[in-house]
Design an enzyme around this catalytic site. Sequence first.
Site, PDB file in Angstrom:
ATOM      1  CD  GLU A  44      -2.931  -0.868   2.430  1.00 18.15           C
ATOM      2  OE1 GLU A  44      -2.841   0.164   3.149  1.00 18.15           O
ATOM      3  OE2 GLU A  44      -3.740  -1.780   2.663  1.00 18.15           O
ATOM      4  CG  ASN A 173       4.776   0.788  -1.473  1.00 18.02           C
ATOM      5  OD1 ASN A 173       5.068  -0.360  -1.165  1.00 18.02           O
ATOM      6  ND2 ASN A 173       3.755   1.069  -2.280  1.00 18.02           N
ATOM      7  CG  HIS A 174       3.455  -1.053   4.984  1.00 14.81           C
ATOM      8  ND1 HIS A 174       3.767  -2.345   5.346  1.00 14.81           N
ATOM      9  CD2 HIS A 174       3.447  -0.332   6.138  1.00 14.81           C
ATOM     10  CE1 HIS A 174       3.909  -2.411   6.652  1.00 14.81           C
ATOM     11  NE2 HIS A 174       3.729  -1.198   7.164  1.00 14.81           N
ATOM     12  CB  THR A 175       6.418  -3.276  -0.950  1.00 13.67           C
ATOM     13  OG1 THR A 175       5.532  -2.759  -1.943  1.00 13.67           O
ATOM     14  CG2 THR A 175       6.991  -4.585  -1.454  1.00 13.67           C
TER      15      THR A 175
END
Length: 343
Positions: A44, A173-175
């Site tokens: 996200e 970003n929360h990859t």
Amino acid sequence: MADEISFLPLGAIIQSFKVGGLNIVQGFPTQELYVSHNGPFFGETIGRVANRISGAKIASVNGGNSYPLAANNGPNTLHGGLEGWGKRIWDGPKPLGVRGIPGLEGELRGGETVEFTLRSKDGDEGFPGEVLARVIYTTGKISEGGREAVVLGLEYEAELVGGAEETVINMTNHTYFNLTGGASIEGTIVKLCSPSHLPLDEWNVPTGGPTVYAKVAANEEFTLGAEEPDIDDCFVVDPSASPSAVPIDTRGEPLVALVQARHPETNVHLEVYSTEPSFQYYTGRWIDVPAVDGLPARGARSGFCVEPSRFVNACNVDEWKSQMLLKKGEKYGCRTVYKAWKE
């Protein structure tokens, strides 16, 4: 876009990132499954403010006004509140043609670029001001040293367009990366760029300025085991720099290699670069996703995160506040690059 990388309008999510046929990011095959099962924030875009805000309140902006927010992580606000930007449908992807990635060494082949945009209204999750946010993704490949690397450039921009004179912004970003091809990140060899982190209280809110990190050594490789080291900390790239000197738009700053990782069995390598002053490195202790739609369950340490950002809770710390404080007429910005290859 390159076949190796895909995105979704929900949260401007990075859905896949394939290296040598292996998808190295955690996710789901459909947008609907992200809606129903994405508690860990897989892929996200996080906003309006990534990470934690102490006391679920912005203490003082717009002439000393305070703004209460949702407490969704103990007493604090996490990742933008109950429905942060990673849970919203963004406009896009809009093709922007072919672009380069400034500061990246080597000749980029491809360069296909798309944009996602989101308009966040004044009062959204309690935050002041109407904000127009953009995420720009550029994909391509670079050949160096006889190997071909897949590259993804991430560029963030936000502008305060009405409703207030000031607001606070901190996008990332929360990859979750998994280079092993298996259920766990165990065996991954990692190197962090900095020996300094922000000491934390029991709710992962900083209690002071940078100190030396004791769990692992900086600029030395360490191996992720089945349970240790268990890391969820904000590392400071240059502890000698003044926190107040960080510009609201860091896109003109040099890219710094924050984290390097590789797995000796898959021979997949990952490097994460950014213009940001800090990054959260998280080894995925709290991942808990059940088996769904043919995918196996994802549990603790099924992925690790590298989240470039401003200092955690900077909006409530006077010496750090300017890192996040966006005023009308200014633009917030930052850049991150993922580069991965298989030996």
